[in-house]
Design a protein around this motif. Structure first.
Motif, short mmCIF file in Angstrom:
data_model
loop_
_atom_site.label_atom_id
_atom_site.label_comp_id
_atom_site.label_asym_id
_atom_site.label_seq_id
_atom_site.Cartn_x
_atom_site.Cartn_y
_atom_site.Cartn_z
N GLU A 1 3.37 5.66 -5.88
CA GLU A 1 3.16 5.63 -7.33
C GLU A 1 2.06 6.61 -7.73
OE1 GLU A 1 1.82 1.86 -8.73
OE2 GLU A 1 1.96 2.41 -10.85
N GLN A 2 0.99 6.61 -6.93
CA GLN A 2 -0.13 7.50 -7.25
C GLN A 2 0.29 8.97 -7.14
OE1 GLN A 2 -2.96 5.91 -4.52
NE2 GLN A 2 -3.84 4.49 -6.05
N THR A 3 1.07 9.26 -6.10
CA THR A 3 1.55 10.63 -5.94
C THR A 3 2.34 11.07 -7.18
OG1 THR A 3 1.81 10.09 -3.62
CG2 THR A 3 2.71 12.19 -4.35
N LEU A 4 3.21 10.16 -7.64
CA LEU A 4 4.02 10.47 -8.82
C LEU A 4 3.14 10.76 -10.02
CD1 LEU A 4 7.08 8.06 -9.21
CD2 LEU A 4 7.09 10.50 -8.79
N LYS A 5 2.17 9.87 -10.21
CA LYS A 5 1.34 9.98 -11.42
C LYS A 5 0.42 11.18 -11.36
CE LYS A 5 1.34 5.24 -13.07
NZ LYS A 5 0.66 3.95 -13.10
N ALA A 6 -0.02 11.53 -10.13
CA ALA A 6 -0.99 12.61 -10.01
C ALA A 6 -0.33 13.98 -10.12
CB ALA A 6 -1.74 12.49 -8.68
N GLN B 1 8.59 13.93 -0.72
CA GLN B 1 8.26 14.61 0.53
C GLN B 1 6.76 14.76 0.71
OE1 GLN B 1 10.66 18.06 0.16
NE2 GLN B 1 12.45 17.07 1.06
N THR B 2 6.11 15.04 -0.40
CA THR B 2 4.66 15.14 -0.36
C THR B 2 4.06 13.84 0.16
OG1 THR B 2 4.82 16.49 -2.31
CG2 THR B 2 2.63 15.70 -1.75
N PRO C 1 0.82 -1.22 0.00
CA PRO C 1 0.00 0.00 0.00
C PRO C 1 0.85 1.27 0.00
CG PRO C 1 -0.21 -1.21 2.09
CD PRO C 1 0.53 -2.10 1.16
N ALA C 2 1.96 1.26 0.76
CA ALA C 2 2.79 2.47 0.81
C ALA C 2 3.38 2.76 -0.57
CB ALA C 2 3.91 2.29 1.82
N ALA C 3 3.88 1.71 -1.23
CA ALA C 3 4.49 1.88 -2.54
C ALA C 3 3.45 2.35 -3.54
CB ALA C 3 5.11 0.56 -3.01
N VAL C 4 2.28 1.77 -3.49
CA VAL C 4 1.22 2.16 -4.43
C VAL C 4 0.83 3.62 -4.22
CG1 VAL C 4 -1.20 1.76 -5.05
CG2 VAL C 4 0.35 -0.18 -4.75
N GLN C 5 0.83 4.00 -2.95
CA GLN C 5 0.50 5.40 -2.66
C GLN C 5 1.55 6.33 -3.27
OE1 GLN C 5 0.57 6.43 1.49
NE2 GLN C 5 -0.87 8.13 1.20
#
Lengths: 375, 386, 599
Positions: free
Chosen positions: A69-74, A145-146, A63-67
């Protein structure tokens, strides 16, 4: 005989104006190229990256990694391309298809849970373009950091570093690179019109043999010089107005200074540029050599040494000293201030003084080299 | 016919090299530009001024300032003592970045409470200012780590091919493309215009040479000029600046020839539509100025709107750029060079751009701030009071 | 040298005429660079007001330098110059009193006729009524009233010359300096110019006119002959020609080829100079009393020598020590041209209904002619009449709209390369690569035509010897004197031993001695069977041609030998027309015909 006759001067200026209007290449350089260059600097040269291609290898699907990934993509900073293995993506980067590769290791989630700081995200950038590589590195770091902060909030852990930096931009609050590139590029455009175009005009008279006929008339040296300066000054001012219009109306670059200040500074700058071009033209008496010299001594420095793209303070001492001789240094700085900050008199006055001194230097040299004989 | 072509090329070279002024104009700018631009054309920030408005005066504040003064980014720290001074320092570009340390900074830090710092950057030079700000942030982060705070995860950043992100490694190979553009274009475009003005072009046309040969005779010298200029810059880069060259030399040569050929094509086209040398020169210039800027040398091509890269497909620097991406000439320099990991420790991460430490997104700067500068200043004053 | 002493010497500058001299020069020296050779070497002369004075001399004699010094464009190294009693270098109103027309006319090509006039009127302080009047006068005078809106760059050579003159005449200067106004201009325009200048002189203007055309100088009131920066002779043309009395002869009623006769005649020790004049050969003797023996000249059984009136050119050549010999070293190195068997030797060059249109304008209109092997064929015509267009189509530089341009039976439109290998071309103004040395030019042109290795080296060596280029080989072509440039250009055009030679105004601006030398070479080539096509404004040159095609308004209006053309225009008022008379007569007659059809 008077040193300056208004009638003779008017006649010479009129002649120069006809020549400008009837030569398609001077119109191209005076009106079309400024707009093209403005658009190039306004839109094509974007120092704020927005669509860099980034490869992502997700070895951990926790879950942490996926989160993350989402931050990067968003974020909107990257076009993220997921890949099967680090090796495959690195190969793509070697071919220039990617600017960077982010690897989230298989043990990322587990290590993160341990909380010893051992969870690592690897960022590999294409260092062959250092500037872009820096972008990639720092943007990913910002996003990391975000993500960390979000996690901290979500998990309510005390992971917040103790010093919080709040930053804010003084002027140009949105820090759009266009807002400083466009005013700076106006300085480049003015250099082109002032120095490059005029470097051709006196040499042309020598090459075509009209100088001989002019010198045989009662024309004085002052009239000759002024007749070369005034029409190109007017041309430069028209181009300046055009640039201002394009920048403000079409490109939404704010203009906060006073038009009077802009007028004074532009006039002084054109004085330098015209003096420079005329001097080369008078000395070389050959269009090709004069224009080449203008290219090297005026145009390229206005791009490279004016501080408009490349920071002057970062240059070695010798180069920094050299920039004091580059009129564009004073003009680009003034324009950036006028556009984004407003009429800051002491700053502009200092620049104006620099420009005035250079104007006197170049025009003085030109006047010295202009003779009434053919030798 | 090959012999005639060689004769034509030899004549062209004699014309170029026979005139001492032209010789100087072809070589001197190359040397000068290589020297000047490799030092000037850097987006790094060095020797800048950091203004410090220290309202705290405590130990932490002093520690931090000491560390900041040691970075190469800033040549000096400029102490500021009042809000009015803040405004004047920023207005008059006396400092690129201003760090405002609030009253209770040291106290809060000692108490383990989050301590805010404010950074003001000069938006007129937003690029340099943001780079400088990144450097400030890195120092602050390092200071945080030093004080014993460690985040749960960390980033390992490695820059391949150019591990220290030395901008000269980028600038010098790019100059190969830029400077040869000027040389090759002017030589090809102006030689035809000159022959036309002097009347020798007719002389060529009545000879048995076909137009294809005449064009080849004009293109090859241009390519040779590009090759020689390229070789000079490459030599200066490798031997003068010590930039590693790790690619294939023959491949670089092939790339340069292809690039020269496309430039010669553009040059010949310009010469075909201009009737005088002046027009040819301005034509070359009108093509070159945008082309150089669109080459991706200053800013990445994918940042450009679609319209521009599309237009750029027709321009030679793009060709070169493609080469560069496909390992020419820049990748030729670096691939295969073992990229040394700089350090695993997060506090040493290279962090030259915004990289605001606690900013929700890199776009944070765009968010809460009002647009007008005057308002910005007002806000600043209010917040400092509050 | 003895003949030179017999000529009047320049008058002493210390004795100006009673009314004062318009131009007075004392001990004038001009050097370029501190220790360069003197371009003007202790010149002393004066010029009376209200006269036309011709300034003649070979290339590099210092004519342009002298005119520029008089115009105040160059400062004298030493000595004094006074124009109307004032120093031209001093600040003052003298400039308004001097009209100066430089060699390139000094016009702004991207300004219209009216704009050029306005500019120079403003610069010369011509205002108000005077301005309106002088514009009217100038436009009528130069017949440019119809073209006031046309850009100067679009005018023909003759019109440019007239406009240039008009611009230098604004403000009615008292002294007019003209630097070779006749170069590249057709005889009609030159005659009009002369008429205009004559009118001005009658009004009291002092005119100094530098020229390479001796027939022009012959019409002047006074002549100054310059060489090597000195004034060699001064006096009226009549006085100068008088010294030649009895030394000018026509060798007429020839039965042998005139080129061969000239060559042999020039070998006679008594003959100083000779030229071909239509069917005759004109000779100048070293001494009035000593005529050459006609035997070795082999001019034919009926050939006789007839004394004719001397010309200024005779005096000029005599003063400069005689013309070049009649033997061209080229003859030794040129192969006899042997044409392919199935080629018609009567049509080595052929134009079939040759037509060229530029938009609506027909530059060349159905021109047909055939040039046989070994003929020198001249194309004549006023500026802008279509002469150059025809010439360019014939040598493959322009594609005809209709018709065919055949060279050796090959259509240049279809197989240009094969035909081009066999033709030589010498462009106007001797288009050489000025940045290259003489040797590099030779190497380039021979290489482009496929010569290589030993053959190339040998040919270059032959040319160097034939044209005596040895001392100049490593000099940049730019720095060569005009005459040498011309020699070099001819050498370059002949490297590949062409069977056809195209010459476009080959002697424009060149002095008479260099011109003679050039034609000696051309004669040698023609004798070897090389077919030559030449365009010219020079009537002397036209006399050398075997046949002449006169082109006017795009059409071939006359075709024949020089004497045929001259005879065809014989009238009671003009029983013995010169080539120039014939030229003008034919064109005026044709124009009159046109005017009748379209009133």
């Amino acid at each position: 005989m008077k040193a300056l006759s208004a009638r003779r001067l008017r006649a010479l200026c009129l002649k120069e104006a006809y020549q400008i209007i009837r030569d398609p290449s001077s119109i191209l350089v005076a009106f079309v190229m400024p707009v093209v260059l403005l658009f190039v600097f306004g839109y094509a040269i974007n120092l704020d990256s927005s669509s860099l291609r980034l490869g992502l290898v997700m070895e951990d699907q926790g879950p942490a990694a996926v989160q993350f990934e989402q931050t990067l993509k968003a974020s909107g900073n990257f076009v993220v391309e997921a890949g099967p293995s680090k090796a495959a993506l690195l190969e793509r980067m070697a071919h220039g298809r990617l600017r960077g590769v982010v690897v989230v290791r298989g043990d990322f989630g587990a290590r993160l849970a341990q909380g010893q700081g051992g969870a690592a995200i690897q960022v590999l950038t294409d260092g062959s373009e250092p500037n872009t590589a820096s972008f990639v590195g720092s943007y990913v770091e910002g996003l990391w950091q975000t993500w960390q902060q979000q996690r901290g909030q979500n998990l309510a852990r005390h992971e917040r570093p103790m010093i919080e930096v709040q930053s804010r931009a003084w002027f140009n609050p949105s820090t759009v690179s266009r807002n400083f590139l466009v005013p700076g590029s106006i300085a480049v455009v003015m250099t082109i019109i002032g120095a490059l175009l005029t470097s051709l005009v006196v040499a042309r008279e020598w090459e075509r043999g009209t100088m001989e006929a002019l010198l045989a008339t009662p024309v004085t040296k002052a009239e000759m010089l002024l007749s070369k300066i005034l029409p190109y000054y007017a041309l430069g001012m028209v181009a300046m107005a055009l640039c201002l219009l394009v920048a403000v109306v079409l490109m939404d670059v704010p203009f906060r200074g006073s038009l009077l200040a802009l007028f004074v500074l532009s006039s002084l700058f054109l004085g330098c540029a015209l003096g420079n071009g005329l001097f080369l033209s008078t000395v070389m008496k050959n269009q090709f050599n004069a224009a080449s010299a203008a290219l090297v001594s005026a145009f390229l420095p206005s791009m490279m040494l004016s501080g408009f793209v490349f920071e002057i303070s970062s240059m070695p001492t010798a180069l920094r000293a050299l920039t004091y001789l580059i009129p564009a240094r004073y003009f680009a700085g003034s324009l950036q201030t006028l556009f984004q900050a407003g009429t800051l008199v002491p700053l502009l006055a200092a620049n104006a003084l620099g420009l005035a001194l250079l104007t006197v230097l170049w025009l003085g040299l030109t006047a010295m080299k202009t003779g009434r004989t053919l030798e | 016919m090959l012999h005639r072509l060689l004769r034509l090329i030899r004549k062209e070279l004699q014309v170029i090299l026979g005139d001492p002024k032209t010789r100087v104009l072809l070589i001197m700018p190359v040397l000068l530009q290589t020297l000047i631009f490799s030092f000037a054309a850097t987006l790094e920030v060095r020797h800048a001024t950091l203004a410090i408005f220290d309202l705290d005066g405590g130990k932490a504040s002093a520690d931090l300032q000491q560390r900041l003064s040691r970075t190469p980014t800033f040549a000096r720290l400029l102490p500021v003592h009042s809000e009015g001074e803040v405004q004047s320092v920023m207005d008059h570009q006396e400092a690129l970045v201003l760090l405002r340390i609030p009253q209770d900074f040291s106290r809060r830090l000692a108490e383990g409470r989050p301590a805010p710092l404010q950074l003001l950057i000069d938006g007129r030079r937003s690029n340099s200012a943001q780079i400088a700000m990144g450097d400030v942030s890195r120092v602050i982060q390092a200071y945080t780590v030093e004080r014993g705070v460690r985040p749960a995860s960390h980033l390992v950043l490695r820059n391949l091919y150019n591990p220290n992100l030395n901008s000269k490694w980028h600038v010098l190979p790019s100059l190969v493309a830029l400077i040869t553009t000027i040389g090759c274009l002017t030589v090809t475009a102006l030689s035809v215009a000159r022959e036309r003005e002097e009347g020798t072009f007719d002389q060529l046309l009545v000879s048995p040479l076909t137009p294809a040969y005449i064009m080849a005779g004009k293109a090859v010298p241009g390519i040779l000029v590009a090759l020689v200029q390229g070789a000079i810059i490459v030599s200066m880069a490798v031997f003068g600046f010590g930039i590693p060259f790790s690619g294939s030399l023959p491949l670089l040569l092939v790339g340069l020839i292809c690039y020269g050929l496309s430039l010669a094509g553009v040059g010949l086209f310009i010469s075909s539509i201009s009737s005088t040398q002046q027009q040819a020169f301005l034509g070359v210039f009108a093509f070159m100025a945008p082309a150089v800027n669109l080459s991706g040398y200053v800013a990445p091509i994918e940042n450009m709107p679609l319209f521009f890269p599309g237009a750029r497909l027709h321009e030679p620097p793009y060709l070169l750029h493609q080469h560069r991406q496909g390992r020419l000439p820049e990748e030729l320099w670096f691939p295969g060079r073992p990229a040394r990991p700089r350090s695993a420790a997060p506090h040493l991460l290279r962090h030259p751009l915004p990289g605001p430490l606690h900013v929700p997104s890199p776009h944070r700067l765009t968010g809460p701030l009002p647009t007008g500068a005057a308002e910005g200043r007002l806000m600043e004053r209010r917040s400092s009071k509050g | 040298m003895t003949s030179r002493a017999a000529l009047p010497r320049p008058e002493a500058p210390t004795a100006p005429p009673p009314g004062g001299a318009a131009i007075e020069v004392r001990d004038l020296v001009k050097r370029f660079g501190a220790d360069g050779p003197p371009a003007l070497d202790h010149i002393a002369t004066w010029i009376a007001p209200g006269t036309i004075t011709g300034l003649v001399g070979p290339d590099g004699a210092g004519k342009t330098t002298l005119l520029r010094t008089l115009a105040g464009l160059l400062a004298p190294t030493s000595g004094t110059v006074r124009i109307l009693g004032q120093d031209p270098m001093a600040k003052g109103s003298l400039r308004e009193q001097i009209g100066y027309m430089p060699q390139k006319f000094g016009l702004y090509e991207d300004l219209s006729v009216q704009e050029n006039l306005d500019l120079y009127a403003d610069l010369r302080n011509v205002l108000g009524d005077a301005r309106r009047k002088s514009f009217e006068q100038m436009l009528a005078f130069t017949d440019l009233a119809r073209f006031t809106d046309r850009l100067a760059g679009r005018l023909s050579g003759g019109m440019k010359q007239k406009l240039g003159l008009a611009c230098s005449l604004l403000g009615s200067p008292q002294v007019l300096l003209l630097d070779e106004p006749g170069v590249g201009v057709d005889p009609i325009s030159r005659r009009e110019l002369w008429r205009m200048v004559r009118e001005l002189a009658r009004g009291g203007m002092t005119i100094l006119w530098s020229t390479a055309y001796l027939d022009e100088a012959e019409l002047c009131d006074d002549v100054r002959l310059m060489n090597g920066g000195c004034i060699l002779a001064a006096g009226t043309p009549q006085a100068l020609m008088g010294a030649m009395q009895g030394r000018s002869l026509h060798l007429t009623r020839l039965s042998a080829p005139r080129r061969d006769v000239l060559q042999r005649a020039l070998r006679a020790p008594e003959v100083l100079d000779g030229v071909i004049q239509g069917d005759q050969v004109r000779l100048v003797l070293r001494d009035a009393g000593q005529r050459p023996d006609l035997g070795p000249i082999q001019a034919g059984p009926e050939a006789v020598l007839v004394e004719v009136a001397p010309r200024l050119e005779d005096a000029f050549i005599s003063l400069l020590g005689g013309g070049p010999g009649g033997d061209s070293p080229l003859a030794g190195v040129t192969r006899e041209v042997e044409l392919h068997l199935d080629l018609d030797p009567q049509a080595v060059i052929e134009a079939r209904e040759l037509t060229k249109r530029f938009g609506d304008f027909t530059a060349t209109d159905a021109v047909s002619f055939r040039v046989p092997k070994g003929e020198v064929f001249g194309l004549l015509g006023p500026n802008g009449a279509g002469k150059s267009t025809t010439f360019k189509m014939e040598c493959g530089l322009l594609k005809p709209t209709l018709g065919q341009a055949l060279v050796m039976g090959i259509d240049l439109k279809t197989s240009p390369s094969a035909a081009r290998q066999r033709l030589g071309y010498m462009a106007q103004k001797f288009s050489l690569y000025t940045q290259l040395t003489a040797r590099e030019n030779l190497e380039f042109f021979s290489g482009v035509y496929g010569l290589r290795g030993d053959a190339q080296r040998l040919k270059i060596q032959e040319m160097i010897e034939a044209f005596d280029l040895g001392p100049w080989l490593s000099r940049r072509t730019l720095d060569l004197p005009l005459g040498l440039k011309q020699r070099l250009a001819l050498a370059c055009a002949l490297m590949h031993e062409p069977e056809i030679l195209f010459l476009d105004e080959p002697t424009s601006g060149v002095d008479p001695i260099t011109r003679r030398e050039f034609w000696t070479h051309i004669n040698a080539l023609a004798q070897k069977g090389v077919t030559i096509m030449v365009t010219t404004h020079f009537m002397d040159e036209a006399e050398y041609c075997d046949r002449i095609g006169l082109i006017y308004r795009g059409r071939l209006i006359a075709l024949g030998t020089p004497d045929q053309l001259k005879r065809s225009t014989r009238t009671p008022e003009c029983p013995d027309p010169s080539m120039e008379d014939a030229f003008i007569h034919l064109i005026q007659a044709f124009q009159a015909q046109l005017d009748e059809v379209v009133p």
